[in-house]
Write a protein that holds these residues in place. Structure first.
Motif, PDB file in Angstrom:
ATOM      1  N   LYS A 102     -42.869  73.889 -42.841  1.00 41.74           N
ATOM      2  CA  LYS A 102     -43.278  72.559 -43.464  1.00 41.74           C
ATOM      3  C   LYS A 102     -44.425  71.982 -42.972  1.00 41.74           C
ATOM      4  CE  LYS A 102     -38.413  71.827 -44.662  1.00 41.74           C
ATOM      5  NZ  LYS A 102     -37.220  70.871 -44.375  1.00 41.74           N
ATOM      6  N   LEU A 103     -44.728  72.161 -41.462  1.00 43.27           N
ATOM      7  CA  LEU A 103     -45.918  71.739 -41.003  1.00 43.27           C
ATOM      8  C   LEU A 103     -47.071  72.086 -41.395  1.00 43.27           C
ATOM      9  CD1 LEU A 103     -44.440  71.599 -37.261  1.00 43.27           C
ATOM     10  CD2 LEU A 103     -44.614  69.459 -38.907  1.00 43.27           C
ATOM     11  N   GLY A 104     -47.116  73.552 -41.825  1.00 40.96           N
ATOM     12  CA  GLY A 104     -48.365  73.976 -42.412  1.00 40.96           C
ATOM     13  C   GLY A 104     -49.053  75.046 -41.141  1.00 40.96           C
ATOM     14  N   PHE A 105     -49.523  76.014 -41.856  1.00 35.47           N
ATOM     15  CA  PHE A 105     -50.035  77.234 -41.218  1.00 35.47           C
ATOM     16  C   PHE A 105     -51.270  76.691 -40.223  1.00 35.47           C
ATOM     17  CE2 PHE A 105     -51.963  81.279 -40.445  1.00 35.47           C
ATOM     18  CZ  PHE A 105     -50.964  81.973 -40.214  1.00 35.47           C
ATOM     19  N   ARG A 106     -52.014  76.076 -40.882  1.00 37.01           N
ATOM     20  CA  ARG A 106     -53.376  75.556 -40.199  1.00 37.01           C
ATOM     21  C   ARG A 106     -52.884  74.596 -39.232  1.00 37.01           C
ATOM     22  NH1 ARG A 106     -57.269  79.112 -41.209  1.00 37.01           N
ATOM     23  NH2 ARG A 106     -57.773  79.736 -43.304  1.00 37.01           N
ATOM     24  N   LYS A 107     -52.400  73.681 -39.381  1.00 37.47           N
ATOM     25  CA  LYS A 107     -51.785  72.687 -38.337  1.00 37.47           C
ATOM     26  C   LYS A 107     -51.184  73.458 -37.084  1.00 37.47           C
ATOM     27  CE  LYS A 107     -49.918  68.157 -38.498  1.00 37.47           C
ATOM     28  NZ  LYS A 107     -49.075  67.154 -39.183  1.00 37.47           N
ATOM     29  N   LEU A 108     -50.365  74.346 -37.485  1.00 35.57           N
ATOM     30  CA  LEU A 108     -49.796  75.033 -36.458  1.00 35.57           C
ATOM     31  C   LEU A 108     -50.610  75.840 -35.473  1.00 35.57           C
ATOM     32  CD1 LEU A 108     -46.501  76.739 -38.103  1.00 35.57           C
ATOM     33  CD2 LEU A 108     -46.373  74.885 -36.395  1.00 35.57           C
ATOM     34  N   MET A 109     -51.555  76.516 -35.956  1.00 32.27           N
ATOM     35  CA  MET A 109     -52.615  77.223 -35.447  1.00 32.27           C
ATOM     36  C   MET A 109     -53.385  76.303 -34.344  1.00 32.27           C
ATOM     37  SD  MET A 109     -54.058  80.103 -38.294  1.00 32.27           S
ATOM     38  CE  MET A 109     -55.510  80.498 -37.192  1.00 32.27           C
ATOM     39  N   ARG A 110     -53.898  74.848 -34.980  1.00 33.48           N
ATOM     40  CA  ARG A 110     -54.592  74.184 -34.283  1.00 33.48           C
ATOM     41  C   ARG A 110     -53.796  73.640 -32.958  1.00 33.48           C
ATOM     42  NH1 ARG A 110     -56.701  72.568 -39.395  1.00 33.48           N
ATOM     43  NH2 ARG A 110     -55.182  71.033 -39.667  1.00 33.48           N
ATOM     44  N   THR A 115     -54.265  82.386 -32.655  1.00 31.61           N
ATOM     45  CA  THR A 115     -54.811  82.875 -33.760  1.00 31.61           C
ATOM     46  C   THR A 115     -53.729  83.367 -34.972  1.00 31.61           C
ATOM     47  OG1 THR A 115     -54.473  85.009 -33.058  1.00 31.61           O
ATOM     48  CG2 THR A 115     -56.541  84.140 -32.078  1.00 31.61           C
ATOM     49  N   GLN A 116     -54.287  83.709 -36.054  1.00 29.72           N
ATOM     50  CA  GLN A 116     -53.560  83.895 -37.230  1.00 29.72           C
ATOM     51  C   GLN A 116     -52.288  84.730 -37.036  1.00 29.72           C
ATOM     52  OE1 GLN A 116     -55.916  84.820 -40.655  1.00 29.72           O
ATOM     53  NE2 GLN A 116     -54.244  84.866 -42.105  1.00 29.72           N
ATOM     54  N   ALA A 117     -52.563  85.760 -36.493  1.00 29.94           N
ATOM     55  CA  ALA A 117     -51.681  87.007 -36.373  1.00 29.94           C
ATOM     56  C   ALA A 117     -50.307  86.539 -35.541  1.00 29.94           C
ATOM     57  CB  ALA A 117     -52.374  88.294 -35.535  1.00 29.94           C
TER      58      ALA A 117
END
Length: 146
Positions: A102-110, A115-117
């Motif tokens: 729910k937080l979002g993929f990009r937000k979690l990465m930041r 990294t994405q993997a």
């Protein structure tokens, strides 16, 4: 020629017999034009078959040269070298993964600075190293505190 079990003689196939067998061989990697499984009589433009990979298992490609040196009884029981992770992997709880998505993929990465993997592995219930999960949780804590 059809082999006879009672005979001690071996007769090689002719090129014509081999070509005829090849022409009637089913194509296991493709589908028939109507989407059915190919058989020896399938004709027309073949379609691609969908292949679903359940897991990737790295295996060794080394070849054993014992066969070149003559008979070796140890070759009757070949062992394939399978490579895998030796460390312990952890998997996040399904409820936690739902909240994190729910937080979002990009937000979690930041927030986690991963990294994405590894973020993708965590969200898709694949195992990750304990240290990676620890970094992920620390990043989430900083996200919640801000």
């Amino acid at each position: 020629m059809i082999p006879n079990c009672g005979s001690q003689n071996v007769f090689p196939d002719s090129l014509q017999v081999m070509l005829n067998q090849y022409l009637t061989k089913s194509e296991v990697k493709s589908l028939a034009p109507d989407g059915a499984i190919c058989d020896g009589k399938t004709r027309g433009l073949l379609r691609r078959a969908n292949i679903v990979v359940r897991s990737l298992v790295p295996v060794g490609k080394e070849t054993d040269r014992h066969w070149e040196q003559g008979e070796d009884p140890s070759m009757l029981d070949p062992k394939i070298q399978i490579y895998g992770r030796t460390g312990k992997l952890v998997v996040a709880d399904s409820q936690e993964r739902k909240e994190w998505r729910k937080l979002g993929f990009r937000k979690l990465m930041r927030a986690t600075k991963l990294t994405q993997a590894p973020v993708n592995s965590i969200l898709s219930s694949k195992g990750v190293r304990k240290q990676t999960m620890k970094v992920f949780r620390i990043g989430l804590a900083s996200l919640r505190n801000s």
